[in-house]
Design a protein around this motif. Structure first.
Motif, PDB file in Angstrom:
ATOM      1  N   ALA A 493       0.836  -1.213   0.000  1.00 12.32           N
ATOM      2  CA  ALA A 493       0.000   0.000   0.000  1.00 12.32           C
ATOM      3  C   ALA A 493       0.869   1.260   0.000  1.00 12.32           C
ATOM      4  N   GLU A 494       1.950   1.216   0.737  1.00 14.35           N
ATOM      5  CA  GLU A 494       2.790   2.422   0.863  1.00 14.35           C
ATOM      6  C   GLU A 494       3.434   2.835  -0.454  1.00 14.35           C
ATOM      7  N   LEU A 495       3.522   1.918  -1.382  1.00 15.16           N
ATOM      8  CA  LEU A 495       4.109   2.264  -2.685  1.00 15.16           C
ATOM      9  C   LEU A 495       3.260   3.287  -3.434  1.00 15.16           C
ATOM     10  N   ARG A 496       1.927   3.278  -3.179  1.00 16.13           N
ATOM     11  CA  ARG A 496       1.073   4.104  -4.024  1.00 16.13           C
ATOM     12  C   ARG A 496       0.038   4.970  -3.324  1.00 16.13           C
ATOM     13  N   LEU A 497      -0.399   4.535  -2.192  1.00 15.75           N
ATOM     14  CA  LEU A 497      -1.595   5.131  -1.584  1.00 15.75           C
ATOM     15  C   LEU A 497      -1.535   6.665  -1.472  1.00 15.75           C
ATOM     16  N   ALA A 498      -0.461   7.181  -0.915  1.00 15.82           N
ATOM     17  CA  ALA A 498      -0.359   8.642  -0.738  1.00 15.82           C
ATOM     18  C   ALA A 498      -0.151   9.325  -2.088  1.00 15.82           C
ATOM     19  N   LYS A 499       0.707   8.725  -2.912  1.00 19.18           N
ATOM     20  CA  LYS A 499       0.979   9.306  -4.248  1.00 19.18           C
ATOM     21  C   LYS A 499      -0.299   9.426  -5.055  1.00 19.18           C
ATOM     22  N   ASP A 500      -1.156   8.445  -4.917  1.00 19.37           N
ATOM     23  CA  ASP A 500      -2.413   8.458  -5.680  1.00 19.37           C
ATOM     24  C   ASP A 500      -3.483   9.318  -5.010  1.00 19.37           C
ATOM     25  N   GLY A 501      -3.175   9.907  -3.873  1.00 24.21           N
ATOM     26  CA  GLY A 501      -4.142  10.781  -3.191  1.00 24.21           C
ATOM     27  C   GLY A 501      -5.183  10.022  -2.394  1.00 24.21           C
ATOM     28  N   TRP A 502      -4.804   8.930  -1.764  1.00 28.30           N
ATOM     29  CA  TRP A 502      -5.668   8.165  -0.852  1.00 28.30           C
ATOM     30  C   TRP A 502      -7.014   7.822  -1.477  1.00 28.30           C
ATOM     31  N   PRO A 503      -7.006   7.101  -2.602  1.00 27.31           N
ATOM     32  CA  PRO A 503      -8.295   6.795  -3.241  1.00 27.31           C
ATOM     33  C   PRO A 503      -9.171   5.882  -2.388  1.00 27.31           C
ATOM     34  N   TYR A 506      -9.488   0.786  -5.673  1.00 22.19           N
ATOM     35  CA  TYR A 506      -8.722   0.556  -6.899  1.00 22.19           C
ATOM     36  C   TYR A 506      -9.459  -0.478  -7.748  1.00 22.19           C
ATOM     37  N   ASP A 507      -9.235  -0.393  -9.050  1.00 19.75           N
ATOM     38  CA  ASP A 507      -9.877  -1.319  -9.987  1.00 19.75           C
ATOM     39  C   ASP A 507      -8.851  -2.283 -10.599  1.00 19.75           C
ATOM     40  N   GLY A 508      -9.382  -3.285 -11.268  1.00 17.30           N
ATOM     41  CA  GLY A 508      -8.528  -4.238 -11.995  1.00 17.30           C
ATOM     42  C   GLY A 508      -8.317  -5.496 -11.193  1.00 17.30           C
ATOM     43  N   LYS A 509      -7.940  -6.542 -11.935  1.00 12.85           N
ATOM     44  CA  LYS A 509      -7.796  -7.848 -11.295  1.00 12.85           C
ATOM     45  C   LYS A 509      -6.820  -7.817 -10.126  1.00 12.85           C
ATOM     46  N   SER A 510      -5.718  -7.051 -10.286  1.00 14.90           N
ATOM     47  CA  SER A 510      -4.788  -7.007  -9.157  1.00 14.90           C
ATOM     48  C   SER A 510      -4.745  -5.622  -8.515  1.00 14.90           C
ATOM     49  N   GLY A 511      -5.728  -4.797  -8.811  1.00 15.10           N
ATOM     50  CA  GLY A 511      -5.820  -3.487  -8.155  1.00 15.10           C
ATOM     51  C   GLY A 511      -4.775  -2.489  -8.619  1.00 15.10           C
ATOM     52  N   ARG A 512      -4.466  -2.500  -9.917  1.00 13.23           N
ATOM     53  CA  ARG A 512      -3.405  -1.599 -10.417  1.00 13.23           C
ATOM     54  C   ARG A 512      -3.913  -0.210 -10.770  1.00 13.23           C
ATOM     55  N   TYR A 513      -5.224  -0.073 -10.877  1.00 17.93           N
ATOM     56  CA  TYR A 513      -5.758   1.200 -11.368  1.00 17.93           C
ATOM     57  C   TYR A 513      -6.570   1.913 -10.300  1.00 17.93           C
ATOM     58  N   VAL A 514      -6.391   3.217 -10.207  1.00 15.90           N
ATOM     59  CA  VAL A 514      -7.234   3.989  -9.283  1.00 15.90           C
ATOM     60  C   VAL A 514      -8.669   3.839  -9.778  1.00 15.90           C
ATOM     61  N   GLY A 515      -9.582   3.546  -8.871  1.00 20.05           N
ATOM     62  CA  GLY A 515     -10.966   3.228  -9.239  1.00 20.05           C
ATOM     63  C   GLY A 515     -11.608   4.270 -10.150  1.00 20.05           C
ATOM     64  N   LYS A 516     -12.409   3.752 -11.084  1.00 16.52           N
ATOM     65  CA  LYS A 516     -13.077   4.591 -12.090  1.00 16.52           C
ATOM     66  C   LYS A 516     -13.743   5.814 -11.457  1.00 16.52           C
ATOM     67  N   GLN A 517     -14.556   5.576 -10.460  1.00 20.20           N
ATOM     68  CA  GLN A 517     -15.266   6.698  -9.829  1.00 20.20           C
ATOM     69  C   GLN A 517     -14.837   6.879  -8.374  1.00 20.20           C
ATOM     70  N   ARG A 519     -13.419   8.259  -5.033  1.00 20.70           N
ATOM     71  CA  ARG A 519     -13.120   9.561  -4.446  1.00 20.70           C
ATOM     72  C   ARG A 519     -11.649   9.578  -4.064  1.00 20.70           C
ATOM     73  N   LYS A 520     -11.041  10.758  -4.134  1.00 20.68           N
ATOM     74  CA  LYS A 520      -9.677  10.911  -3.598  1.00 20.68           C
ATOM     75  C   LYS A 520      -9.824  11.412  -2.166  1.00 20.68           C
ATOM     76  N   HIS A 521      -8.752  11.338  -1.416  1.00 23.26           N
ATOM     77  CA  HIS A 521      -8.756  11.753  -0.010  1.00 23.26           C
ATOM     78  C   HIS A 521      -9.948  11.168   0.740  1.00 23.26           C
ATOM     79  N   GLN A 522     -10.121   9.894   0.500  1.00 19.94           N
ATOM     80  CA  GLN A 522     -11.189   9.159   1.189  1.00 19.94           C
ATOM     81  C   GLN A 522     -10.716   8.919   2.618  1.00 19.94           C
TER      82      GLN A 522
END
Ligand code: GLC
Length: 565
Positions: A493-503, A506-517, A519-522
């Motif tokens: 989680a630490e690899l991406r969570l803050a960089k992605d703005g705490w979505p 996440y979407d995708g089979k292995s959760g590689r994509y920030v979810g389509k809809q 919210r950020k700073h959730q």
């Protein structure tokens, strides 16, 4: 305070590590129903230094059980005076806290909601870029990780205010169109309305009457009770739980779920979308998330309910239900290789008490994926069990709560962890943790979700990855003595969570994509991370959110017959 309450609070986390091994914990339980115990579950595992040092370095450290099974002794795990403070970046492992940790605290503080000058909760998301919908509200379920973070940091005030404010909301008259809702229903969310002209503030709550799909927040009342216990356990302040209003609030919640009806099972019958997955997702009937929360709330209520005239009868009903519920869940919701093989070979159309296939599950309804998903060692509580219906999907929240509440036996808890380790790519992958596995696709998606464009395969509730679940995974890992699994997930989680703005997800089979809809700073993504980190640093925090095996339930049955009022 009543002596009984004190007594129960002290016994609340009685260690019972040998209970499963000797099988005599409760003569009602037939552990053979759980299938052959995979031998490795009883074998002593090699503990890595990492793991050992974490557990042993904890202030409440208790040596490993002599039988070689690893578990946290919750009895000694928590003392109200012990606090870790984010202001003093101290680490028992001697490491500097991750820079994300301070950032997360700063973000969490910004989400605090005030009512007449007092903090009463945290807003669901601080995302200004998107349509707000109801993300500007304080959700009961979303506030739980925030509350735990504040309690762990020695800031109980906001939690107390939240509990009291939501209790007030419970007493509102609740209506959807012309239908009046049950007295005990707790809101899904609430909001503070400011009137700039009159310079006043009022609260506005949603009990499902405004929610998309008009879904019922069945989990809210359970989380409220669980949080009341966490507050009491964490602060040592029993006066809140003892207040007549709090006692009444609990009784009303319990009246909703302990009422007699036409049920043939001890599980709680629910409509779709009545918990974290608050949309149509085929989680109606007897969803694992609600059953596990129900079990945990009952256990928490047992230590909080005062033994006055009203309390005595209620306690007896709770104890009976807990016994029936744990038997049912441990027997019929549990799936491992042996059980799967048995179902695969089930005969159908059996009548009478001798039926093996009690729910008349048709083996052809077994989904293809489950045969590959099931590891040789490991198991889990499946999503749902009803007449001719087994939902084999794996749900994170229900399984973690089953571990934390000791609905799962020690062996089952170990097996759930084994499964998570074996199916790491599927369940954790690039972002912890899948809300459920696998996703529903194609025709099934059309029929089950009603063509929901938000819940397309591997998105949102349909196999999406939710960072908030990190705290539950971490707590469960610590409870079974395998914190290294949590540490691994947190590192992912630490690899991406803050960089992605705490979505939010996440979407995708292995959760590689920030979810389509998403919210950020959730807020609960932020709070979930903080709680996971604080618990790993100081496992004694686990005591406020975990319960040991049910030895105490047995003694309560005995004691309740001799109580005087
Ligand atoms: C979504 C989630 C729900 C959460 C709410 C606020 O509706 O499904 O679980 O409480 O957002 O974050």
């Amino acid at each position: 305070m009543s002596t009984v309450l004190v007594d129960l609070m002290q016994n609340d986390s009685a260690s019972n590590g040998d209970c499963v091994n000797n099988g005599d914990c409760d003569s009602d339980y037939d552990f053979s129903k759980l299938g052959d115990k995979p031998k490795h579950l009883n074998m002593e595992r090699q503990r890595s230094f990492d793991e050992r040092s974490l557990v042993e370095a904890s202030p409440g450290h208790t040596p490993w059980a002599e039988n070689g099974q690893r578990h946290m002794d919750l009895d000694n795990l928590f003392s109200p005076s012990r606090r870790s403070s984010f202001n003093t970046p101290r680490s028992i492992c001697g490491f500097e806290p991750h820079p994300m940790f301070a950032e997360a605290w700063e973000s969490l503080r910004k989400t605090m909601v005030y009512f007449r000058g007092q903090p009463v909760g945290t807003i669901a998301a601080l995302d200004n870029s998107d349509e707000k919908l109801n993300y500007d509200q304080v959700f009961v379920r979303d506030f739980v990780p925030s509350a735990l973070a504040f309690l762990m940091n020695g800031e109980p005030e906001i939690v107390k205010n939240f509990l009291l404010k939501t209790l007030r909301l419970q007493s509102w008259e609740k209506k959807i169109d012309r239908f009046q809702l049950g007295e005990g229903v707790m809101p899904a969310s609430f909001k503070v309305l400011h009137d700039p002209v009159r310079n006043t503030e009022t609260l506005m709550a949603d009990f499902g009457e405004s929610a998309i799909g008009r879904v019922a927040p069945v989990d809210s009342g359970f989380w409220w009770i669980i949080l009341l216990r966490a507050y009491t356990k964490s602060t040592g302040d029993t006066s809140l739980a003892e207040m007549p209003d709090c006692q009444k609030g609990m009784r009303l919640i319990l009246a909703l779920c302990l009422s007699e009806g036409f049920d043939t099972f001890p599980t709680l019958l629910c409509a779709d979308g009545c918990s974290m997955i608050d949309r149509r997702m085929g989680v109606y009937g007897y969803p694992i998330e609600i059953q596990a929360l129900f079990f945990m709330a009952l256990r928490c209520a047992l230590v909080l309910i005062k033994q006055d005239a009203q309390g005595k009868e209620l306690v007896e009903r709770i104890v009976k239900r807990l016994h029936a519920l744990s038997f049912h869940m441990r027997s019929y919701f549990w799936l491992d290789l042996k059980q799967l093989n048995d179902i695969y070979r089930y005969k159908t159309e059996e009548y009478s008490h001798t039926a093996v296939n009690k729910f008349n599950v048709i083996p052809d309804s077994l989904p293809e994926w489950v045969f590959d998903f099931m590891p040789t060692y490991g198991g889990y509580f499946i999503g749902n069990v009803g007449p001719s219906n087994m939902d084999f999907r794996w749900f994170c929240l229900g399984n973690c709560i089953a571990i934390l509440s000791s609905l799962a036996t020690l062996e089952q808890s170990m097996a759930i962890m084994d499964l998570i380790e074996s199916r790491w790519e599927e369940l954790v992958g690039d972002m912890p943790v899948k809300v459920c596995y696998p996703a529903i696709e194609g025709h099934d998606w059309k029929i089950i979700t009603g063509c929901d464009p938000k819940n397309t395969r591997w998105s949102y509730h349909n196999g999406g990855s939710w960072p908030v679940l990190l705290w539950l995974l971490t707590a469960a890992c610590i409870k079974v003595g395998r914190p290294q699994i949590a540490r691994r997930a947190i590192e992912v989680a630490e690899l991406r969570l803050a960089k992605d703005g705490w979505p939010e997800y996440y979407d995708g089979k292995s959760g590689r994509y920030v979810g389509k809809q998403a919210r950020k700073h959730q807020t609960w993504s932020i709070a979930g991370y903080l709680v996971a980190k604080m618990m790993l640093e100081d496992p004694s925090h686990l005591g406020m959110i975990a319960l040991e095996e049910d030895k105490q339930m047995k003694s309560i049955v005995k004691r309740s017959s001799s109580w005087t009022f």
